[in-house]
Design an enzyme around this catalytic site. Sequence first.
Site, short mmCIF file in Angstrom:
data_model
loop_
_atom_site.label_atom_id
_atom_site.label_comp_id
_atom_site.label_asym_id
_atom_site.label_seq_id
_atom_site.Cartn_x
_atom_site.Cartn_y
_atom_site.Cartn_z
N LYS A 179 0.85 -1.19 0.00
CA LYS A 179 0.00 0.00 0.00
C LYS A 179 0.89 1.25 0.00
O LYS A 179 1.50 1.59 1.00
CB LYS A 179 -0.94 0.07 1.21
N GLU A 216 9.68 1.28 10.79
CA GLU A 216 10.72 2.29 10.51
C GLU A 216 10.03 3.64 10.61
O GLU A 216 9.25 4.02 9.73
CB GLU A 216 11.26 2.12 9.09
N CYS A 255 13.50 10.76 6.71
CA CYS A 255 13.33 10.29 8.09
C CYS A 255 14.56 10.55 8.93
O CYS A 255 14.47 10.92 10.09
CB CYS A 255 13.00 8.82 8.09
N GLU A 263 9.24 16.32 14.60
CA GLU A 263 9.75 16.09 13.25
C GLU A 263 9.03 17.04 12.29
O GLU A 263 7.81 16.96 12.14
CB GLU A 263 9.47 14.63 12.87
P1 NAP Z 1 2.41 8.39 7.54
O1 NAP Z 1 1.40 9.43 7.49
O2 NAP Z 1 2.71 7.71 8.82
O3 NAP Z 1 2.00 7.32 6.45
C1 NAP Z 1 2.74 6.17 6.15
C2 NAP Z 1 1.82 5.16 5.53
O4 NAP Z 1 0.82 4.78 6.48
C3 NAP Z 1 1.06 5.69 4.33
O5 NAP Z 1 0.89 4.67 3.39
C4 NAP Z 1 -0.25 6.09 4.96
O6 NAP Z 1 -1.31 6.22 4.07
C5 NAP Z 1 -0.48 5.01 5.96
N1 NAP Z 1 -1.39 5.42 7.04
C6 NAP Z 1 -1.70 6.67 7.45
N2 NAP Z 1 -2.61 6.63 8.44
C7 NAP Z 1 -2.90 5.33 8.67
C8 NAP Z 1 -3.78 4.65 9.56
N3 NAP Z 1 -4.53 5.30 10.43
N4 NAP Z 1 -3.82 3.29 9.51
C9 NAP Z 1 -3.05 2.62 8.63
N5 NAP Z 1 -2.23 3.21 7.76
C10 NAP Z 1 -2.14 4.55 7.77
O7 NAP Z 1 3.82 8.92 7.01
P2 NAP Z 1 4.07 9.82 5.73
O8 NAP Z 1 3.50 11.16 6.01
O9 NAP Z 1 3.65 9.11 4.51
O10 NAP Z 1 5.67 9.86 5.72
C11 NAP Z 1 6.41 10.64 6.57
C12 NAP Z 1 6.85 9.86 7.80
O11 NAP Z 1 7.54 8.68 7.44
C13 NAP Z 1 7.82 10.63 8.65
O12 NAP Z 1 7.48 10.50 10.01
C14 NAP Z 1 9.15 9.96 8.38
O13 NAP Z 1 10.09 10.12 9.38
C15 NAP Z 1 8.76 8.56 8.18
N6 NAP Z 1 9.78 7.83 7.42
C16 NAP Z 1 10.58 6.94 8.08
C17 NAP Z 1 11.58 6.25 7.40
C18 NAP Z 1 12.48 5.26 8.10
O14 NAP Z 1 13.10 4.45 7.43
N7 NAP Z 1 12.56 5.27 9.40
C19 NAP Z 1 11.75 6.46 6.04
C20 NAP Z 1 10.92 7.38 5.39
C21 NAP Z 1 9.92 8.05 6.10
P3 NAP Z 1 -1.79 7.70 3.59
O15 NAP Z 1 -0.64 8.32 2.91
O16 NAP Z 1 -2.91 7.46 2.71
O17 NAP Z 1 -2.14 8.47 4.84
#
Ligand code: NAP
Length: 496
Positions: free
Chosen positions: A190, A266, A301, A400
């Site tokens: 997804k 992650e 991240c 963040e």
């Molecule tokens: P996010 O909002 O947490 O979303 C990540 C994924 O989860 C997306 O596919 C999202 O779908 C889905 N999601 C959102 N709400 C959900 C829920 N209630 N239930 C199940 N799934 C859900 O993160 P993002 O805004 O896409 O990305 C930024 C974040 O990713 C930052 O915090 C960053 O630090 C982190 N990140 C971490 C790493 C690492 O390796 N540690 C690498 C890259 C990014 P939708 O987009 O449709 O909401």
Amino acid sequence: MTITTTEWHQKAKAAKLPSRPFIDGGFVDARTSETFDCIFPGDGRLVARVASCGDADVDAAVRSARAAFEAGVWSRVPPVERKKVLMRFSELILANREELALLETLNVGKPIANSFNGDVPSAANCIAWYAEAIDKVYGEVAATAHDMTTLVVREPLGVVAAVVPWNYPLSMAAWKLGPALATGNSVVLKPAEQSPFTALRIAEIAIEAGIPKGVLNVVPGLGHIAGKALGLHMDVDCVGFTGSTEVGAYFMQYSGQSNIKRIGLELGGKSPQVVLADCDDLDLAAQTIAAGIFANAGQVCNAGSRLIVEDRIKDKLLEKVMAHAAALTPGDPLDPATRLGSLVTEEQMTRVLGYIDAGRADGASVVAGGRRVKQESGGFYVEPTVFDSVANTMKIAREEIFGPVLSTITVRDFDEAMTVANDTIYGLAAGVWTGSVKNAHRAAKAIKAGVVWVNCFDRGLFSVPFGGFKQSGFGRDKSLHAMDKYSDLKAIWFAH
Ligand code: NAP
Ligand code: MG
């Protein structure tokens, strides 16, 4: 790259943008009629409406994945055969580099040079690394008794859901697909709602490479609908998640509320860049610190978002960092010369600008950037921004931001630097700059993070694990360790 800006824009207009779920070997009509909009953040233009998969779509994808797994068409194929197919998958990703780079940039506004030279080849490398590895990992024979032979073998889990973010859509998908597919699982991917295009396109490429139908399904959709449905699904064995700490916590709840599925997380970060007074190359440090926070417009991240510097060298270092910030102006993501693109969405831009306001209100001072720019383009651009006089208690030091914003915190000595570096809920990564071997080792030990870079930053290879301590998650992507997440150990005792 020989393609010009005009040509990229022409290609963007002509691009075929995938918009339907990929289930059981092909694109299918979604069971729902709901869609979400994909906007090119470089100019604010609507480029596609994509199916917003619901429970029924997710269930169809999981059923297809399960059927493929149980049939053994992939899970029971000899590793050497999976290797050949995955190598071909990697090669085909590279062969479609131009198209995939364009799709990635259209979704998220990252510079086309980065998509083309970074994201796409890196995703291909990731798949190839796991392909090459899979017929070289062995099981164990445990020390038991003379009349007993005890094997410890690895088995794939079954159906893995990969739920990934938008900042490096293709790479984050590849970090899950590489080890999950190599170990023999079926996957339902997804992508984030902001970035479905490359995920959908590589599913088609996977079929072309010979990955059997059902082994890789892709369900574009909203997190709280499609993501949640995967998290709660009784027939998903594992979720490999990359995203925010907030959503990572949901996945732990989903697991507890359903079938105790394995979870790898992650999550976010607020990585310190510690510069000690004995740093012997401030030019390199400044250049690397700027790259470490402004690359991908800070939507990284492990972005080095807190600059923690000893007071004796602060002014000298900051001046150099500010010069790098000033030299970097946001530009059209489809211009091959652009090094800093737009932010991913209008919402993300508003969030980042909100943090900049909060920093000012808390008493920190903006010494570079701080504004939205290129508004006339319709796109969502923010200048590289540097704050001085930040206290580690301020919002801009604690949360963040996920934008091109650096917070500078001045400290008196080594010990205070370590205390501030660790005074965060996160523990993903850290940088340390020092000319002293002793301080390098002391700092590397003292900092609680999954990755510590000494006199460098943001280095990575697939041979090295990546992941967090503390609320930055658990489990590791990359390296052979990533395979632990997607397989279970089985002990088999033969009495004789
Ligand atoms: P996010 O909002 O947490 O979303 C990540 C994924 O989860 C997306 O596919 C999202 O779908 C889905 N999601 C959102 N709400 C959900 C829920 N209630 N239930 C199940 N799934 C859900 O993160 P993002 O805004 O896409 O990305 C930024 C974040 O990713 C930052 O915090 C960053 O630090 C982190 N990140 C971490 C790493 C690492 O390796 N540690 C690498 C890259 C990014 P939708 O987009 O449709 O909401
Ligand atoms: Mg999101």
